[in-house]
Design an enzyme around this catalytic site. Structure first.
Site, short mmCIF file in Angstrom:
data_model
loop_
_atom_site.label_atom_id
_atom_site.label_comp_id
_atom_site.label_asym_id
_atom_site.label_seq_id
_atom_site.Cartn_x
_atom_site.Cartn_y
_atom_site.Cartn_z
CE LYS A 93 49.59 37.35 49.11
NZ LYS A 93 49.76 37.78 49.46
CG ASP A 171 52.20 39.89 52.59
OD1 ASP A 171 52.59 39.30 52.43
OD2 ASP A 171 51.28 39.12 53.15
#
Length: 310
Positions: A93, A171
């Site tokens: 991801k 993030d």
């Protein structure tokens, strides 16, 4: 799995997340065989290593799949190269730097008849599935996300994360968004956002979001400078009580009931899911958490804060 042999997988990017999570998960799963790596920053003992994905693919290894664990910028080109070579792809991801990149990869994977899997690891945390099941019968009043961690501890010296395309505090924050988009029945919309960007950097080190899911307000507070105990919590107020997910989704508590804790098996579950997708000829490349980050960055009030150094 119906095949008699393991999925022969190559690892693209051999940084912290690959060494800490992907390598142990691959080696513990008999459905996979780690046969090569591609990285500018070293390899793994006993595994053939190459400088880039083109060299790895061109070396003649019998590969079935790759796991891409590089920083977000450029992941789309790496994934596209693997798909063009007929390989199944798992992407750390977020699955791209933009939703448009992910859409292009989905179309390419479909055309090449290979699996594309966006690995939202936090959705595999132990408390997420039971939380989703419990919330399915509840009326949601409000949601609060607090996701605060120490960048120096979890991303030591990783300058890319605060560069353009590095996502900054999003993030880790996108992990929380991946959970709530899995839990909430109504899509999330962003009403307001504020991000703090250190002088000389391009990506935020802190952010707050005001969102809505149906009629329910959803707030998020992300911070990359928390020292001491780390905070990865989600609270959902409902007509049946408050549901709490702690430690990134691994701890679940409903109302005044006891805490439910289980060991971390996020990446083991990811690779089990990937194996199942490959066996079934399916893909799973949800880009909804990435869409929310894109929208937040586009409309956010930007605030300059003092310089940050590791």
């Amino acid at each position: 799995m119906t095949t008699a042999r393991p999925i022969r997988i190559g690892l693209v990017g051999v940084g912290k997340i690959a060494r800490d999570q992907h390598v142990p998960a691959i080696r513990a799963d008999e459905r996979f065989d780690l046969v090569a790596t591609a990285s500018h920053h070293g390899g793994l003992e006993g595994v053939p290593a190459y400088r880039d994905i083109a060299d790895m693919i061109g070396a003649g290894h019998a590969l079935d799949a790759v796991a891409i664990c590089t920083p977000p910028a450029g992941r789309d080109a790496l994934a596209a190269a693997a798909i063009e070579a007929g390989l199944h792809v798992l992407i750390e991801k977020p699955p791209g730097a933009t939703v448009a990149e992910v859409d292009d990869l989905i179309a390419l994977a479909k055309a090449k008849h290979v699996t594309l899997f966006a690995a939202w690891h936090s959705r595999e945390a132990a408390g997420v599935a039971p939380a989703r099941d419990w919330l399915a019968g509840a009326r949601i009043h409000a949601v609060r996300i607090v996701w605060k961690e120490d960048i120096r501890r979890w991303h030591p010296g990783q300058e890319w994360i605060l560069e353009a395309g590095g996502f900054g505090v999003f993030d880790p924050g996108i992990n929380a968004l991946s959970i709530v988009t899995e839990l909430l029945p109504a899509p999330l919309t962003i009403e307001a956002a504020r991000i703090e960007i250190p002088e000389g950097r391009a990506s935020p080190i802190a952010a707050t979001l005001a969102m809505r899911s149906g009629d329910a307000p959803v707030s998020a507070d992300f911070d990359f400078l928390q020292t001491g105990p780390q905070t990865w919590d989600i609270e959902v107020d409902t007509d049946r009580g408050t549901l709490r997910l702690g430690l990134g989704g691994s701890v679940l508590r409903i109302g005044d009931g006891p805490e439910r804790r289980e060991p971390d098996r996020e990446y083991a579950r990811l690779y089990a899911r990937f194996a199942g997708l490959v066996a079934g000829g399916d893909s799973d490349a949800d880009a909804e958490p990435l869409r929310l980050v894109e929208e937040a960055l586009e409309l956010a009030e930007r605030v300059a804060v003092p310089r940050f150094a590791y």
